[in-house]
Motif scaffolding. Structure first.
Motif, short mmCIF file in Angstrom:
data_model
loop_
_atom_site.label_atom_id
_atom_site.label_comp_id
_atom_site.label_asym_id
_atom_site.label_seq_id
_atom_site.Cartn_x
_atom_site.Cartn_y
_atom_site.Cartn_z
N ALA A 227 0.83 -1.21 0.00
CA ALA A 227 0.00 0.00 0.00
C ALA A 227 0.87 1.26 0.00
N ALA A 228 2.10 1.13 0.55
CA ALA A 228 3.01 2.29 0.58
C ALA A 228 3.71 2.48 -0.76
N GLY A 229 3.40 1.61 -1.74
CA GLY A 229 3.95 1.76 -3.08
C GLY A 229 5.34 1.18 -3.25
N LEU A 230 5.79 0.37 -2.31
CA LEU A 230 7.13 -0.21 -2.42
C LEU A 230 7.12 -1.39 -3.39
N THR A 231 8.30 -1.69 -3.95
CA THR A 231 8.45 -2.91 -4.72
C THR A 231 8.77 -4.01 -3.72
N VAL A 232 7.78 -4.86 -3.48
CA VAL A 232 7.89 -5.78 -2.34
C VAL A 232 8.32 -7.18 -2.78
N ARG A 233 9.27 -7.73 -2.03
CA ARG A 233 9.58 -9.16 -2.16
C ARG A 233 9.38 -9.76 -0.78
N THR A 234 8.80 -10.94 -0.71
CA THR A 234 8.64 -11.59 0.60
C THR A 234 9.32 -12.95 0.59
N GLY A 235 9.75 -13.36 1.76
CA GLY A 235 10.32 -14.70 1.94
C GLY A 235 9.73 -15.28 3.21
N LYS B 58 8.65 -14.63 8.40
CA LYS B 58 8.30 -13.98 7.13
C LYS B 58 9.03 -12.65 7.04
N LEU B 59 9.66 -12.43 5.93
CA LEU B 59 10.41 -11.18 5.71
C LEU B 59 9.73 -10.36 4.61
N VAL B 60 9.70 -9.06 4.80
CA VAL B 60 9.15 -8.16 3.78
C VAL B 60 10.28 -7.21 3.38
N GLU B 61 10.69 -7.33 2.12
CA GLU B 61 11.83 -6.54 1.64
C GLU B 61 11.39 -5.44 0.69
#
Ligand SMILES: Cc1cc2nc3c(=O)[nH]c(=O)nc-3n(C[C@H](O)[C@H](O)[C@H](O)COP(=O)(O)OP(=O)(O)OC[C@H]3O[C@@H](n4cnc5c(N)ncnc54)[C@H](O)[C@@H]3O)c2cc1C
Length: 456
Positions: free
Chosen positions: A364-372, A394-397
């Motif tokens: 929602a903040a407009g980031l390019t998100v990758r999760t692991g 869980k990681l949010v990058e």
């Protein structure tokens, strides 16, 4: 009535208020600390401390039961008496704050028991048992009024002997059955505690368990609760309540009625800004929280800290904001408030620790998100641990910057494992650097490495 002139008036001596009042008094200012109930606030008497004493005891029962299949056989007989006694004697000192008041006075502060309100800019009127006292705060007014349990306007609820957190921690007996209305941290902690002590527990939630956290956290907890015999009713709302002298009936929006000996309301917190008189300084009394700048200033000469500042209702937040406000009042340099890496822990088993943004918030903040994400049961330590090993990391990058902006650590000691992830988010440690670290074998925190691998 002539006003008594002082440097600072602190209204509400919750964790942050007590801390700020003490620091400012130690710095040599003339400080009046005003508290209507108990110095220390909700945390040591009705919230963090007694609930964590309960969690510890309930966890010991669960671990004792886990002996079966791991190390022998055990039949466990729960006994609530030592828990109730320990809460009374150790955590709250029998709901008496004499020691805390003495500590503040020893630091040089003047304590006033009563309810304070801003009666004019720079002026606080305190309603005490002996009548009103008026103070002129020449340097600062600090507001730390905290929050109280919110009770929903359910038909028939008023006047019934329902519990909020305040009654639940003073319980001298475990009810046979308990309906918990609300599935946030407060609701789920109490649900598991009372279930482990033998209550038949049903949790009723409009959405899902832990709606503020990653969906995986709520799903995990729902599975664990089901395995422990706790019924979780998601997607339903209570519409009405009745109590026949022995039991509660809770009507649900689908027409069904649930019955239990006790009903715990855990549907959030409320404030009363009109009673605090913030309208006298031009602030909105109908707002949910009080807007502050990065130094906790809400208006000229007024600082606001804790739950009502709207950046998370945690004791560590109240204390963190106290330090920032105190520095600003004393004119000392220091970093402004930074909420990128706010840690929060729900003390269920598995513990749910989280920091920063969830995946949904990051998107929602407009980031390019990758999760692991990695399942703790498949980690070496999880495999060794066996029963009680449910959990995940869980990681949010932010993939553009190559740094973590959020993380969840659920599992045994999930709140402790979270520490490493808080450092990573707070200090913006590049994920490339995190991948090069050495993670001790076989720990739960080593699963962070697997979650990093899963980031791709
Ligand atoms: C069941 C439960 C468990 C929790 N567990 C945790 C946990 O494990 N970890 C964690 O970090 N947080 C936990 N919290 C949240 C935590 O209790 C609060 O965030 C914490 O107490 C900080 O609140 P505060 O500083 O805003 O003020 P509070 O602690 O709410 O204290 C405010 C004080 O101000 C007084 N006051 C209010 N208005 C006035 C007035 N006008 N005049 C005089 N006095 C006034 C009140 O009487 C109160 O004593 C829990 C909360 C609950 C309900």
């Amino acid at each position: 009535m002539p006003a008594e002139a002082v440097d600072v008036v602190v209204i509400g001596m919750g964790p942050g208020g007590e801390d700020a009042a003490t620091r400012l008094a130690k710095a040599g200012l003339a400080v009046v600390g005003v508290e209507g109930r108990l110095v220390g606030g909700e945390c040591p008497y009705y919230a963090c401390v007694p609930t964590k004493i309960m969690v510890r005891a309930a966890g010991a029962l669960a671990e004792a039961r886990r002996v079966n299949g791991l190390a022998g056989s055990a039949t466990v007989q729960p006994n609530w008496d030592p828990v109730a006694a320990r809460i009374r004697d150790e955590a709250t000192d029998d709901w008496d704050d004499t020691v805390a008041v003495e500590r503040f006075e020893k630091a040089g502060g003047a304590f006033v028991r009563g309810w304070g309100r801003i009666s004019a800019p720079g002026e606080v009127t305190v309603a005490t048992d002996a009548g009103d006292r008026v103070f002129r705060a020449n340097k600062a007014i600090v507001l730390n009024p905290g929050t109280a349990p919110a009770v929903p306007p359910l038909r028939g609820l008023a006047g019934t002997p329902y519990w909020t957190n305040r009654e639940a921690v003073t319980a001298t007996e475990v009810p046979d059955s308990l309906i918990v209305l609300g599935g946030g941290p407060v609701g789920v902690e109490f649900a598991q505690i009372f279930a482990r002590f033998g209550a038949k527990v049903t949790v009723v939630v409009p959405r899902r368990l832990l709606p503020q956290d990653e969906p995986e956290a709520g799903e995990l907890l729902a599975k664990v609760f089901e395995a422990e015999g706790i019924t979780v009713r998601t997607g339903v709302r209570g519409t009405g309540v009745s109590h026949d002298g022995g039991a509660f009936a809770l009507e649900l929006d689908g027409g069904e009625t649930l019955r239990a000996q006790q009903l715990l309301i855990a549907t959030g917190r409320r404030t009363d800004f009109a009673a605090l008189g913030i309208g006298a300084i031009g602030l909105d009394e109908s707002a949910k929280s009080i807007a502050v700048n990065e130094h906790m200033r809400a208006a000229d000469g007024v600082w606001v800290i804790g739950d009502v500042a709207g950046h998370g209702a945690f004791t560590h937040m109240s204390m963190y904001q106290s330090r920032i406000a105190v520095r600003d009042i004393l004119g000392e340099p220091g970093a402004p408030a930074d909420y990128r890496a706010v840690p929060r822990v729900t003390f269920t088993d598995p513990e749910i620790g989280a920091v920063g943004l969830t995946e949904e918030q990051a998107r929602a903040a407009g980031l390019t998100v990758r999760t692991g994400i990695t399942d703790l049961t498949t980690s070496t330590r999880g495999w060794i641990h066996k029963v009680g090993n449910a959990g995940f990391i869980k990681l949010v990058e932010d993939a553009d910057r190559g740094v973590l902006v959020g993380a969840t650590s659920a599992g045994p000691d999930g709140g402790e494992v979270l520490g490493a992830l808080v450092v990573a988010v707070h200090a913006q440690v590049p994920t490339a650097t995190l991948r090069e670290m050495i993670y001790a074998y076989p720990t739960f925190h080593r699963a962070i490495e697997s979650a990093l691998d899963a980031l791709g």
